[in-house]
Design a protein around this motif. Structure first.
Motif, mmCIF file in Angstrom:
data_model
loop_
_atom_site.group_PDB
_atom_site.id
_atom_site.type_symbol
_atom_site.label_atom_id
_atom_site.label_comp_id
_atom_site.label_asym_id
_atom_site.label_seq_id
_atom_site.Cartn_x
_atom_site.Cartn_y
_atom_site.Cartn_z
ATOM 1 N N GLY A 108 0.695 -1.328 0.231
ATOM 2 C CA GLY A 108 0.002 -0.154 -0.033
ATOM 3 C C GLY A 108 0.425 1.070 -0.151
ATOM 4 O O GLY A 108 0.166 2.823 0.337
ATOM 5 N N ARG A 128 -5.142 -0.090 -9.655
ATOM 6 C CA ARG A 128 -5.688 -0.835 -8.972
ATOM 7 C C ARG A 128 -6.738 0.394 -7.889
ATOM 8 O O ARG A 128 -6.031 1.642 -7.521
ATOM 9 C CB ARG A 128 -5.477 -1.866 -7.828
ATOM 10 C CG ARG A 128 -4.508 -0.963 -6.933
ATOM 11 C CD ARG A 128 -3.347 -2.399 -5.720
ATOM 12 N NE ARG A 128 -2.945 -2.133 -4.908
ATOM 13 C CZ ARG A 128 -1.853 -2.683 -3.749
ATOM 14 N NH1 ARG A 128 -2.984 -3.752 -3.594
ATOM 15 N NH2 ARG A 128 -1.237 -1.932 -2.539
ATOM 16 N N LEU A 129 -7.699 -0.316 -7.654
ATOM 17 C CA LEU A 129 -8.336 0.538 -6.851
ATOM 18 C C LEU A 129 -8.760 0.277 -5.503
ATOM 19 O O LEU A 129 -7.781 -0.274 -4.713
ATOM 20 C CB LEU A 129 -10.377 0.428 -6.989
ATOM 21 C CG LEU A 129 -10.537 0.662 -8.405
ATOM 22 C CD1 LEU A 129 -12.289 -0.078 -9.023
ATOM 23 C CD2 LEU A 129 -10.745 2.088 -8.587
ATOM 24 N N GLY A 130 -8.681 2.126 -4.704
ATOM 25 C CA GLY A 130 -8.386 1.680 -3.057
ATOM 26 C C GLY A 130 -6.397 1.863 -3.039
ATOM 27 O O GLY A 130 -6.260 1.370 -1.689
ATOM 28 N N GLY A 131 -5.775 2.132 -4.109
ATOM 29 C CA GLY A 131 -3.870 1.658 -3.647
ATOM 30 C C GLY A 131 -3.107 1.464 -4.619
ATOM 31 O O GLY A 131 -3.584 1.968 -5.840
#
Length: 167
Positions: A108, A128-131
């Motif tokens: 992350g 990528r979503l969220g990271g």
């Protein structure tokens, strides 16, 4: 046993190494069989390497240490070797890079140092979503030069076979 042929099994046993060391990275254009048959351990390839990545390893054979620098495929190691150990007709390396879970992006944290260092563009980043974007290796483009290994701040990259690479 034939004259001039070493019993590496017995030699390993007597020196305390019970299994032959084959997981190390050897200089470009060399293979285990050629080293076993012809390498005298003279160190000419070590002295000739301008990148200073070749060192003498266990068993008196040269090995690569990518922790400091990369292989530029200059061929000076092959030119300096007085024995028929190097075969420039072969691919330089049989390995590609592989990344462990210690990768900052996997954890992350934004990092793209391996992709920035890769001279072949073999490491790309997929969003990528969220990271942060995750590294992805194109094994066909990877030359195994090790440029990404020395620059990885997480020490998450090592050499592996094309089957084990999951970057």
């Amino acid at each position: 046993m034939a004259a001039g042929v070493e019993d590496l099994g017995r030699r390993s046993f007597l020196t305390g190494r019970f299994a032959p060391v084959r997981d190390v990275t050897r200089p470009p254009w060399t293979r285990h069989e050629a080293l076993a048959a012809a390498c005298t351990g003279c160190g000419a390839c070590v002295e000739a390497c301008p990148q200073a990545i070749i060192r003498m390893g266990a068993g008196r054979w040269p090995e690569i240490d990518f922790s400091r620098n990369e292989c530029t495929f200059c061929g000076k190691c092959a030119e300096a070797c007085p024995e028929p150990v190097f075969d420039r007709a072969l691919p330089a390396f049989t390995h590609v890079v592989a990344m462990s879970a210690a990768c900052f992006a996997e954890r992350g944290i934004v990092c793209q140092s391996c992709g920035d260092a890769c001279p072949e563009g073999a490491i790309r980043f997929r969003p990528r979503l969220g990271g942060p974007a995750l590294p992805s290796l194109d094994a066909d483009r990877c030359t195994g030069c090790g440029a990404c290994i020395a620059t990885c701040p997480a020490e998450a990259i090592a050499v592996g076979t094309p089957e084990t690479a999951h970057v």
